[in-house]
Design a protein around this motif. Structure first.
Motif, mmCIF file in Angstrom:
data_model
loop_
_atom_site.group_PDB
_atom_site.id
_atom_site.type_symbol
_atom_site.label_atom_id
_atom_site.label_comp_id
_atom_site.label_asym_id
_atom_site.label_seq_id
_atom_site.Cartn_x
_atom_site.Cartn_y
_atom_site.Cartn_z
ATOM 1 N N ALA A 49 0.855 -1.479 -0.124
ATOM 2 C CA ALA A 49 0.161 -0.117 -0.081
ATOM 3 C C ALA A 49 0.846 1.305 0.055
ATOM 4 O O ALA A 49 0.705 2.383 -0.793
ATOM 5 N N HIS A 67 2.233 1.584 -3.272
ATOM 6 C CA HIS A 67 1.231 2.059 -4.508
ATOM 7 C C HIS A 67 1.261 3.768 -4.038
ATOM 8 O O HIS A 67 1.216 4.380 -5.130
ATOM 9 N N VAL A 76 4.219 0.658 -7.375
ATOM 10 C CA VAL A 76 3.350 -0.297 -8.019
ATOM 11 C C VAL A 76 1.948 0.402 -8.320
ATOM 12 O O VAL A 76 1.561 1.311 -7.848
ATOM 13 N N THR A 77 1.153 -0.586 -9.152
ATOM 14 C CA THR A 77 -0.126 0.005 -9.644
ATOM 15 C C THR A 77 -0.966 -1.003 -9.545
ATOM 16 O O THR A 77 -0.529 -2.332 -9.249
ATOM 17 N N ARG A 78 -2.383 -0.892 -9.377
ATOM 18 C CA ARG A 78 -3.494 -1.884 -9.383
ATOM 19 C C ARG A 78 -4.506 -1.446 -10.478
ATOM 20 O O ARG A 78 -4.647 -0.253 -10.805
ATOM 21 N N ASP A 127 -9.505 -0.401 -7.513
ATOM 22 C CA ASP A 127 -8.877 -0.057 -6.137
ATOM 23 C C ASP A 127 -9.804 -0.852 -5.160
ATOM 24 O O ASP A 127 -9.951 -0.352 -3.931
ATOM 25 N N TYR A 132 -1.308 -6.403 -7.379
ATOM 26 C CA TYR A 132 -0.488 -5.483 -7.652
ATOM 27 C C TYR A 132 0.389 -5.885 -8.910
ATOM 28 O O TYR A 132 0.608 -7.015 -9.016
ATOM 29 N N SER A 143 4.760 -0.560 -11.344
ATOM 30 C CA SER A 143 4.510 0.833 -12.061
ATOM 31 C C SER A 143 5.589 0.913 -13.193
ATOM 32 O O SER A 143 6.573 0.260 -12.925
#
Length: 281
Positions: A69, A72, A77-79, A82, A88, A91
């Protein structure tokens, strides 16, 4: 005090210490590198928190969730969405950490005696030694004018005496600075490992530049690093429990650890041999 006839390829004094330390604060917290390298091994495939946690030895799923988290929020990192439990992936900014990890690993192999360990653990260990605030400033002062006595280091780095003493003790324990001899009040000098930090700082600074953060397509520019002292490091552990955990840990992708030889300056053996962290004052 230096025996190298040629200057280092990357100057310690030329980097922006504040930018380097801000970047290290972002990528240095424990398990950040291990999580990023675990995700990198998936080559773009997303991973859920429980799957990342299963590849980190002795780290709870709850803690890994909090670390991801934070990563992020920091843009590493990205998702895809949400919703709770969404997986994850790295990025573009996280993927561009590849040359930083490679340079940290090379520096560790060439200059630190840490034994056999997974590459992710080696990178984490290197980051632990570098991420404390104002350590970069102290190293820059010693690189520019060492050997220096304690009071001169504090003055040049703009630190109060108590804080400077703490930093020097920690840097000495981590093998980055040494005293020229064990006498009380003896001046400090950079060790081999400390002198070789130019490539590491340059790599971190380049990654943290606005250009690197805006990058969306081109591959990150690698920074040459020291020749690895031990090219193949098997996963080592004490006891069956640790060995089993490390076998579950994802191996770092080869792209993170390709190597280009880079000669490094050295400190005379007499300096480092005489220095003893336990005698620092």
């Amino acid at each position: 005090m230096r025996t190298s006839a040629q200057p280092p390829a990357f100057s310690i004094g030329s980097v922006d210490a504040q930018r380097v330390e801000d970047a290290l604060a972002r990528i240095g917290p424990k398990w950040t590198a291990w999580s990023a390298m675990t995700l990198a091994a998936q080559k773009g495939r997303p991973m859920r928190v429980r799957d990342v946690a299963a590849r980190l030895p002795f780290v709870s799923e709850q803690f890994v969730g909090k670390r991801l988290a934070t990563m992020h929020a920091d843009g590493l990192v990205t998702r895809d969405d949400d919703h709770r439990g969404a997986p994850y992936r790295l990025s573009m900014l996280g993927e561009s950490l590849s040359p930083v990890y490679r340079t940290l690993s090379d520096w560790s192999h060439a200059h630190l005696s840490v034994g056999k360990m997974p590459e992710a653990a080696r990178v984490e260990d290197a980051l632990r030694r570098l991420q404390l605030r104002r350590s970069t400033s102290v190293i820059q002062v010693l690189d520019a004018g060492g050997p220096l006595r304690f009071v001169h280091i504090a003055e040049e780095a703009g630190l109060d005496n108590g804080f400077a003493r703490q930093r020097l003790l920690r840097l000495q324990a981590d093998g980055l600075v040494a005293r020229t001899d064990p006498r009380h009040g003896a001046p400090y000098v950079l060790t081999d490992a400390g002198q070789a930090l130019g490539a590491v700082y340059a790599s971190v600074e380049h990654w943290s530049s606005p250009l690197a953060e805006r990058r969306t397509s081109s591959a990150p520019r690698p920074v040459p690093a020291a020749t690895r002292a031990n090219a193949s490091v098997p996963l080592g552990a004490d006891g069956v429990r640790t060995a089993a955990a490390l076998r579950r840990s994802a191996a770092a992708p080869n792209a993170l650890f390709s190597h280009a030889p880079q000669p490094q300056p050295r400190v005379p053996a007499a300096v480092t041999a005489l220095s003893a962290p336990g005698r620092a004052r």
